[in-house]
Design a protein around this motif. Structure first.
Motif: not given
Length: 237
Positions: A84-85, A88, A91, A122-123, A205, A219
């Motif tokens: 997740r980190h 991203a 946004r 988010f992605q 997401t 993704s």
């Protein structure tokens, strides 16, 4: 990583593969017909497919985790996930002009202006692109506004303007050059996009039915050809 890249290369070369990029409520799909002219690039760190209707670029990285799963119809789909980190994107919350699209798949598109629609996904950076002066002026008129805010004048005009849609993720992008259908119309065959405000409002997401592991974010998705299902399922173990 070499197994994943090899499978992605094979999938890129097979027109039976379907691809999508985005999040719950905003998705771009790249599909091509078996006899459709296509420009392929699969001999370097980036993999690309480009038709007159749209395009796909992938830059595989070791951080990708493939998550194969069965859809409600019983077919196989694969979510290509990142921590997740890592997964991203920007946004942005308002329409933002980003300048020329220097990373466009086709060289002819690299001078066209790119605008982030500010959907806050988010992605994925959900963008549009145009070289048409009228379309650029209409987009610039709403820079700094929330696209989906009541009274924003741009959404009703987007089908007539039909700029290219460019969905950008951490390791790839999908571009769609087909017209945007009117609200009461149907999506065209081949590459197309969906932006559904009611679903976007959930801030997810991915759909709850997609089994993404905790701490990961999808993704990009693909629907691989039947002959490669076993290989994808084995890679996901």
């Amino acid at each position: 990583m070499s197994d994943l890249t090899s499978l992605l290369r094979d999938a890129l070369n097979d027109p039976a593969t379907g691809w999508s990029l985005g999040a719950f409520g905003a998705i771009a799909e790249f599909i091509r017909d078996p006899d459709e002219p296509v420009a392929l690039r699969d001999d370097g760190p980036e993999l690309e497919a480009r038709t007159a209707r749209g395009g796909l670029r992938l830059h595989p990285t070791p951080a990708i985790r493939p998550v194969p799963y069965r859809t409600r119809s019983g077919g196989l789909a694969v979510a290509l996930c990142l921590p997740r980190h890592v997964g991203a994107m920007n946004r942005r919350g308002v329409v933002t002009e980003l300048g020329p699209d220097r990373e466009a798949i086709a060289e002819a598109d690299r001078g066209a202006r790119l605008f982030d629609l500010g959907l806050g996904v988010f992605q994925t950076d959900v963008c549009v692109r145009s070289a048409d002066p009228v379309t650029i002026a209409r987009l610039r008129a709403v820079v700094g506004t929330e696209l989906l805010a009541p009274g924003n004048p741009l959404p009703p005009d987007l089908p007539a303007l039909s700029p290219d849609r460019v969905f950008i993720g951490p390791f790839g992008r999908i571009e769609v050059s087909q017209p945007i259908p009117p609200p009461d119309g149907r999506s065209p065959e081949g590459p197309h996009t969906h932006v559904l405000p009611k679903l976007l409002a959930h801030g997810r997401t991915h759909a709850a039915t997609v089994p993404i592991p905790d701490g990961w974010v999808p993704s990009l998705y693909l629907s691989p050809p039947a002959g490669s299902h076993a290989a994808w399922e084995g890679l996901g173990r």
